[in-house]
Design an enzyme around this catalytic site. Sequence first.
Site, mmCIF file in Angstrom:
data_model
loop_
_atom_site.group_PDB
_atom_site.id
_atom_site.type_symbol
_atom_site.label_atom_id
_atom_site.label_comp_id
_atom_site.label_asym_id
_atom_site.label_seq_id
_atom_site.Cartn_x
_atom_site.Cartn_y
_atom_site.Cartn_z
ATOM 1 N N HIS A 79 0.835 -1.206 0.000
ATOM 2 C CA HIS A 79 0.000 0.000 0.000
ATOM 3 C C HIS A 79 0.868 1.255 0.000
ATOM 4 C CE1 HIS A 79 -3.623 2.377 1.265
ATOM 5 N NE2 HIS A 79 -2.665 3.156 1.772
ATOM 6 N N GLU A 80 1.892 1.289 0.864
ATOM 7 C CA GLU A 80 2.752 2.474 0.941
ATOM 8 C C GLU A 80 3.619 2.623 -0.301
ATOM 9 O OE1 GLU A 80 2.107 4.602 3.110
ATOM 10 O OE2 GLU A 80 0.756 3.312 4.234
ATOM 11 N N GLU A 107 -6.226 6.740 -1.634
ATOM 12 C CA GLU A 107 -6.233 5.604 -0.713
ATOM 13 C C GLU A 107 -6.897 4.396 -1.373
ATOM 14 O OE1 GLU A 107 -4.774 5.215 2.240
ATOM 15 O OE2 GLU A 107 -3.928 7.216 1.943
#
Length: 353
Positions: A171-172, A246
């Site tokens: 995700h990061e 996101e």
Amino acid sequence: MLIFESQRQARGQTRRLLVMFGVAIVLLVLAVNAALALAWGLTWSFWIPGGFSLPRYFVEVNTAVTVLYVFGGWWVETSRLSHGGGGTLARLLGARPAQPSGIEAEQRLCNIVDEMAIASGMHPPAIMVLARKDAINAFAAGWDESDSVVVVTEGALEHLTRDELQGLVAHELSHIREGDTRLNMRLVGMVFGLELLYRLGQDLFEPDERDRRPAPALLGLALMAAGWLGWVAGHALQAAVARQREYLADARALQWTRSRDAIGGVLRKIAIQQDKTTQPRMGSMVQHMLLVGTEAGALAAWFDPHPPLKERIRRIYGRHMPPLPLGRPAEETAPPPPTPAPRAEDAAAWTLQ
């Protein structure tokens, strides 16, 4: 979850929101001119015979000053944030470099970052840890891959399985690859520019040494009103842009790990953690970079740069899922069994060979 469809929708929404940012600046310029024209009329023009009139180049000067403050503040703030890369920002928050040689959990994190960097075709970022943070959280910072850093809390190392930690790292890494960290820095600068306009009005509205307000005080009040509305619009659009990114990062994590339970398990554990306790604040400057926000209160919901956890989980699984208990399986936390010493006859046989 349709991965590529979700990515396409998130990018399209981001483009539309950035266009709305430009529209907000145009509306801000109109609001400033209208407010200053009203203030000019109340302080001078309405009381002079001959009707209402504005000074020469009134609109042009107001527009130029407004644009100068917004884009000048944007440039100043982004220039300040660009010095030192992502590691400087992480250290300001108390993060330290990971210690793979001395701490087993951090060795596992470093291995996972290298694996996910290969899976995503990226240069591995620097790895840092936020000590004494029991909550599961993380963020990525940096203008590009060369100065990027991934910061993970100790709570994530303690409570997440290896697969879930892969989802968190993926995700990061998506935020870095997609340019989200750079975009967020620029949005911070834009909001700072809008805030400068409010501060200009605040300075004009301040009373003098004798507690008397000067003649331009009404003009300052008009600038404060227009600047405050611009600041609110800027923060709301900033949060809307971040929410779409996101969703995109969640879809990327699912694509790279090929497991719903990787990033999904992280969010489900965060859900149960938020039910039990409030996450400690980690600084307003990185709220839009965090995996989940730490701001509390009714007003924070309006400007929260993160979608609701339940909606993120629903998009990943295609249905609502219950929270997961914290912790890791026993086989992941137990130390490896000791290697038995070789028997004397085995050693002798090996020597003869």
